[in-house]
Design an enzyme around this catalytic site. Structure first.
Site, PDB file in Angstrom:
ATOM      1  N   HIS A   9       2.999 -12.728  -5.965  1.00 33.85           N
ATOM      2  CA  HIS A   9       1.784 -12.800  -5.069  1.00 33.85           C
ATOM      3  C   HIS A   9       1.214 -14.254  -5.006  1.00 33.85           C
ATOM      4  O   HIS A   9      -0.128 -14.584  -4.937  1.00 33.85           O
ATOM      5  CB  HIS A   9       0.804 -11.997  -5.237  1.00 33.85           C
ATOM      6  CG  HIS A   9       0.063 -11.533  -3.910  1.00 33.85           C
ATOM      7  ND1 HIS A   9      -0.680 -12.497  -3.096  1.00 33.85           N
ATOM      8  CD2 HIS A   9      -0.246 -10.238  -3.395  1.00 33.85           C
ATOM      9  CE1 HIS A   9      -1.210 -11.773  -2.339  1.00 33.85           C
ATOM     10  NE2 HIS A   9      -1.043 -10.326  -2.262  1.00 33.85           N
TER      11      HIS A   9
ATOM     12  N   HIS B 244      -0.900  -2.313  -4.572  1.00 34.34           N
ATOM     13  CA  HIS B 244      -0.392  -3.342  -5.656  1.00 34.34           C
ATOM     14  C   HIS B 244      -0.522  -2.733  -7.058  1.00 34.34           C
ATOM     15  O   HIS B 244      -0.661  -3.365  -8.084  1.00 34.34           O
ATOM     16  CB  HIS B 244      -1.248  -4.717  -5.559  1.00 34.34           C
ATOM     17  CG  HIS B 244      -0.788  -5.521  -4.281  1.00 34.34           C
ATOM     18  ND1 HIS B 244       0.545  -5.264  -3.689  1.00 34.34           N
ATOM     19  CD2 HIS B 244      -1.791  -6.384  -3.804  1.00 34.34           C
ATOM     20  CE1 HIS B 244       0.222  -6.389  -2.572  1.00 34.34           C
ATOM     21  NE2 HIS B 244      -0.976  -6.909  -2.784  1.00 34.34           N
TER      22      HIS B 244
ATOM     23  N   ARG C  21       0.836  -1.107   0.039  1.00 35.19           N
ATOM     24  CA  ARG C  21       0.067   0.066   0.000  1.00 35.19           C
ATOM     25  C   ARG C  21       1.039   1.307   0.002  1.00 35.19           C
ATOM     26  O   ARG C  21       1.903   1.513   0.782  1.00 35.19           O
ATOM     27  CB  ARG C  21      -1.001   0.139   1.247  1.00 35.19           C
ATOM     28  CG  ARG C  21      -2.010  -1.099   1.162  1.00 35.19           C
ATOM     29  CD  ARG C  21      -2.538  -1.309   2.541  1.00 35.19           C
ATOM     30  NE  ARG C  21      -3.822  -2.367   2.433  1.00 35.19           N
ATOM     31  CZ  ARG C  21      -3.435  -3.573   2.386  1.00 35.19           C
ATOM     32  NH1 ARG C  21      -2.168  -4.057   2.527  1.00 35.19           N
ATOM     33  NH2 ARG C  21      -4.602  -4.373   2.279  1.00 35.19           N
TER      34      ARG C  21
ATOM     35  N   ASP D 164      -1.354 -10.024   8.245  1.00 33.86           N
ATOM     36  CA  ASP D 164      -1.116  -9.232   6.945  1.00 33.86           C
ATOM     37  C   ASP D 164      -0.118  -8.166   7.479  1.00 33.86           C
ATOM     38  O   ASP D 164      -0.290  -6.934   7.183  1.00 33.86           O
ATOM     39  CB  ASP D 164      -2.392  -8.886   6.542  1.00 33.86           C
ATOM     40  CG  ASP D 164      -2.477  -8.373   5.057  1.00 33.86           C
ATOM     41  OD1 ASP D 164      -1.464  -8.358   4.156  1.00 33.86           O
ATOM     42  OD2 ASP D 164      -3.503  -7.907   4.397  1.00 33.86           O
TER      43      ASP D 164
ATOM     44  N   GLU E  31       5.411 -12.471   0.486  1.00 31.56           N
ATOM     45  CA  GLU E  31       5.865 -11.773  -0.431  1.00 31.56           C
ATOM     46  C   GLU E  31       7.035 -10.802  -0.185  1.00 31.56           C
ATOM     47  O   GLU E  31       7.053 -10.126   0.856  1.00 31.56           O
ATOM     48  CB  GLU E  31       4.602 -10.415  -0.591  1.00 31.56           C
ATOM     49  CG  GLU E  31       3.283 -11.323  -1.104  1.00 31.56           C
ATOM     50  CD  GLU E  31       2.200 -10.358  -0.663  1.00 31.56           C
ATOM     51  OE1 GLU E  31       2.030  -9.322  -1.001  1.00 31.56           O
ATOM     52  OE2 GLU E  31       1.447 -10.732   0.361  1.00 31.56           O
TER      53      GLU E  31
END
Length: 273
Positions: A108, A37, A12, A180, A246
């Site tokens: 991803h 992304h 982000r 996350d 990632e």
């Protein structure tokens, strides 16, 4: 973003805005007020040129033109996927630009070491080579701060199952709806190639290791899967039935001087990971 190439900027960017050399750029806001992304039509939404130099390698090329999704500069990207003789999937990223720009590419892919449709990943065992993480607010956006993982649900220096602490009372877990978050990989120099994480499934015996030269590792535990979409074998993907790891620069680093190194690529330089 299942299996996708992510760019120009993985993760982000706050309010879809950043500045380079005093010039402010505005990006699409496709995740609340943030750019996620690469924007509305990131690299995963384009057709790439492809060639196969041998049976184990595919090379993908794409030129992102100046102004695409609001990013400056013509960015020429080359990605090489290789299946090695050592049971590895190796991804080499290269990029050049003709104007100072952001470049933070990542992959991803999602994994379930039990196999698709065989349950969630909460009993997978995970280990992450990291003592620190970057914290997030309730928009899953970095706040520019670091935090030690010791004595928290984010301490994976020793093996823990993913589900062991995922529902603990913890502000960071609440902000991310689970895991996350970006972990800061332990290494002696920013460009050092190191082991970052291992995930294993005790029942199947399958194990996945992640090695990288990047400084950050985003671990996402599939918190928003809702069963409405199917995986590549046709099985619905329900909540936490896949995880992603990632490798990246730190999220929104361009807007936080504390989160160096900066993800800026200049003319005459080559991005590589």
């Amino acid at each position: 973003y299942w299996g996708c190439i992510i760019g120009r900027y993985g993760n982000r960017i706050a309010n879809g805005k950043f500045s380079i050399e005093g010039v402010e750029y505005t990006l699409p806001q496709n995740n609340a007020t943030n750019c996620l992304h690469g924007g509305l039509r990131g690299f995963s939404h384009h057709v790439w040129d492809a060639e196969m130099p041998n049976k184990q390698t595919i090379v993908l090329k794409y030129t992102s033109v100046d102004g695409e999704e609001g990013f400056p500069g013509n960015l020429c990207i080359e990605m090489t996927y290789t299946l090695t003789d050592n049971n590895e999937i190796r991804i080499d990223y290269k990029a050049t630009t003709d104007k100072p720009t952001l470049c933070n590419l990542t992959n991803h892919s999602f994994f379930n070491l039990k196999g698709e449709g065989n349950g969630n990943i909460l009993d997978h065992e995970m280990q992450i080579h990291s003592r620190y993480m970057t914290t997030i607010n309730d928009q899953i956006l970095t706040d520019g701060k670091f935090s030690g993982v010791k004595n928290t649900p984010f301490d994976f220096r020793e093996k823990h199952t993913i589900g062991e602490r995922i529902n603990a009372e913890d502000e960071q877990l609440a902000n991310g709806h689970g895991y996350d978050h970006n972990w800061i990989i332990d290494k002696s120099t920013p460009n050092e190639y190191v082991w970052a994480a291992t995930v294993s499934d005790p029942k199947s015996g399958r194990e996945l290791q992640v090695w990288t030269d990047q400084v950050g590792l985003q671990f996402y535990s599939g918190n928003f899967f809702d069963g409405k979409c199917n995986g590549k074998w046709g099985q619905p993907l329900n909540k936490r039935e896949g995880f992603a790891l990632e490798t990246q620069y730190f999220p929104d680093a361009i807007n936080h001087p504390t989160l160096a190194p900066m993800p800026i690529l200049n003319p005459g330089e080559e991005y590589h990971q």
